[in-house]
Design a protein around this motif. Structure first.
Motif, PDB file in Angstrom:
ATOM      1  N   LEU A 233       0.811  -1.209   0.000  1.00 59.92           N
ATOM      2  CA  LEU A 233       0.000   0.000   0.000  1.00 59.92           C
ATOM      3  C   LEU A 233       0.849   1.266   0.000  1.00 59.92           C
ATOM      4  O   LEU A 233       0.555   2.232  -0.717  1.00 59.92           O
ATOM      5  N   GLU A 234       1.902   1.268   0.814  1.00 61.75           N
ATOM      6  CA  GLU A 234       2.717   2.474   0.944  1.00 61.75           C
ATOM      7  C   GLU A 234       3.383   2.877  -0.366  1.00 61.75           C
ATOM      8  O   GLU A 234       3.723   4.036  -0.565  1.00 61.75           O
ATOM      9  N   LYS A 235       3.544   1.933  -1.271  1.00 61.91           N
ATOM     10  CA  LYS A 235       4.159   2.242  -2.560  1.00 61.91           C
ATOM     11  C   LYS A 235       3.223   3.018  -3.484  1.00 61.91           C
ATOM     12  O   LYS A 235       3.682   3.678  -4.414  1.00 61.91           O
ATOM     13  N   ILE A 236       1.914   2.960  -3.211  1.00 67.31           N
ATOM     14  CA  ILE A 236       0.962   3.587  -4.137  1.00 67.31           C
ATOM     15  C   ILE A 236       0.066   4.642  -3.488  1.00 67.31           C
ATOM     16  O   ILE A 236      -0.740   5.273  -4.168  1.00 67.31           O
ATOM     17  N   LEU A 237       0.199   4.860  -2.181  1.00 68.92           N
ATOM     18  CA  LEU A 237      -0.625   5.866  -1.523  1.00 68.92           C
ATOM     19  C   LEU A 237      -0.292   7.257  -2.037  1.00 68.92           C
ATOM     20  O   LEU A 237       0.871   7.578  -2.290  1.00 68.92           O
ATOM     21  N   LEU A 238      -1.316   8.088  -2.192  1.00 68.30           N
ATOM     22  CA  LEU A 238      -1.135   9.456  -2.660  1.00 68.30           C
ATOM     23  C   LEU A 238      -0.724  10.336  -1.483  1.00 68.30           C
ATOM     24  O   LEU A 238      -1.461  10.457  -0.500  1.00 68.30           O
ATOM     25  N   ASP A 239       0.443  10.950  -1.587  1.00 68.56           N
ATOM     26  CA  ASP A 239       0.962  11.777  -0.498  1.00 68.56           C
ATOM     27  C   ASP A 239      -0.008  12.889  -0.138  1.00 68.56           C
ATOM     28  O   ASP A 239      -0.525  13.602  -1.006  1.00 68.56           O
ATOM     29  N   GLY A 240      -0.246  13.044   1.162  1.00 70.64           N
ATOM     30  CA  GLY A 240      -1.088  14.127   1.652  1.00 70.64           C
ATOM     31  C   GLY A 240      -2.571  13.867   1.541  1.00 70.64           C
ATOM     32  O   GLY A 240      -3.380  14.641   2.055  1.00 70.64           O
ATOM     33  N   ASN A 241      -2.952  12.773   0.873  1.00 66.21           N
ATOM     34  CA  ASN A 241      -4.376  12.506   0.687  1.00 66.21           C
ATOM     35  C   ASN A 241      -4.800  11.114   1.133  1.00 66.21           C
ATOM     36  O   ASN A 241      -5.981  10.843   1.263  1.00 66.21           O
ATOM     37  N   GLU A 242      -3.838  10.242   1.351  1.00 64.18           N
ATOM     38  CA  GLU A 242      -4.138   8.879   1.778  1.00 64.18           C
ATOM     39  C   GLU A 242      -3.110   8.430   2.801  1.00 64.18           C
ATOM     40  O   GLU A 242      -1.922   8.694   2.638  1.00 64.18           O
ATOM     41  N   GLU A 243      -3.560   7.737   3.828  1.00 60.66           N
ATOM     42  CA  GLU A 243      -2.622   7.227   4.824  1.00 60.66           C
ATOM     43  C   GLU A 243      -3.213   6.043   5.582  1.00 60.66           C
ATOM     44  O   GLU A 243      -4.426   5.911   5.725  1.00 60.66           O
ATOM     45  N   ILE A 244      -2.309   5.176   6.033  1.00 66.89           N
ATOM     46  CA  ILE A 244      -2.694   4.074   6.912  1.00 66.89           C
ATOM     47  C   ILE A 244      -2.630   4.609   8.333  1.00 66.89           C
ATOM     48  O   ILE A 244      -1.561   4.955   8.831  1.00 66.89           O
ATOM     49  N   VAL A 245      -3.779   4.683   8.981  1.00 67.65           N
ATOM     50  CA  VAL A 245      -3.816   5.353  10.276  1.00 67.65           C
ATOM     51  C   VAL A 245      -3.953   4.402  11.464  1.00 67.65           C
ATOM     52  O   VAL A 245      -3.611   4.771  12.586  1.00 67.65           O
TER      53      VAL A 245
END
Length: 237
Positions: free
Chosen positions: A21-33
């Motif tokens: 997931l971390e390879k494709i998450l959009l910076d500033g708009n998606e995160e694993i919380v």
């Protein structure tokens, strides 16, 4: 913003999925919380934090409470959470549709499959015709649909946000909340801010919504009454 949680009782499996997931998450708009190591803990936490998670990757084969049981319990209080089942077997695939699962991933999760699912989740999020208000208090971060908010009121530095199901408290200024919520909400008093679509009756000195009567101040009476009248006659949110 797409807020994601992982639930798997195997640390290595959570790590592997997080890596993809971390390879494709959009910076500033998606995160694993958040990450959970049992279905029971996921259900308990999600019940106390409505709206804080948008997408849950949920392992099916877990001890004590398996993923299908957890999803069934989650659907009792949350119909909107997107659930993706993670499983080592295809046997459970069709069962997922009974609880409104978005889709499933067969372990180990491949990069292409994870990317495909994230695109679907992004598309579904973009299609939702709703706006949300996000705030923080001692219990965590909450995201509440603006349509669900009945009214807000302030007590010194504390803001109370009232929905039909629950009342939340957080530190802020009502002026800031009013600005964030937008034109669908009307200030009727220094201490009160109401959802115009929730108002059932307006008098010279008060408004009534969901069986609660709130005062209109003299200073804001004319402006508030005009805005509420427009909304009650069919104005947009």
């Amino acid at each position: 913003m797409l807020r994601i949680a992982l639930c798997d009782d195997e640390t290595s499996a959570r790590d592997a999925l997080r890596f993809q997931l971390e390879k494709i998450l959009l910076d500033g708009n998606e995160e694993i919380v958040y990450e959970f190591n049992s279905g029971k803990r996921a259900v308990s936490w999600l019940a106390k934090h409505p709206g804080e998670i948008d997408l849950l990757f949920l392992d099916v084969e877990m001890d004590e409470m398996n993923g299908m049981e957890a999803a069934t319990d989650i659907r009792k209080f949350n119909q909107d959470l997107m659930i993706v089942f993670v499983t080592g077997y295809t046997d459970y695939v069709f069962d997922g549709y009974k609880v409104g699962a978005l889709d499933y991933i067969i372990k180990p999760a491949g990069a292409g499959r994870v990317r495909e699912l994230m695109e679907r989740a992004r598309s579904m999020t973009a299609d939702v015709n709703d706006t949300f208000f996000t705030f923080q208090n001692a219990d965590g971060t909450f995201k509440v649909s603006c349509r669900d908010i009945l009214y807000c009121y302030s007590e010194k530095r504390l803001v109370h946000l009232v929905t039909a199901q629950k009342e939340y408290q957080f530190y802020d200024k009502l002026d800031h909340v009013e600005e964030a919520l937008g034109d669908g909400f009307v200030r009727i008093h220094q201490r009160y801010l109401v959802n115009s679509l929730a108002v059932a009756h307006v008098s010279a000195s008060s408004v009534t919504l969901a069986g609660t009567e709130l005062p209109i101040s003299r200073a804001l009476r004319q402006q508030a009454s005009e805005k509420l009248a427009r909304a009650m006659l069919g104005g947009d949110f």
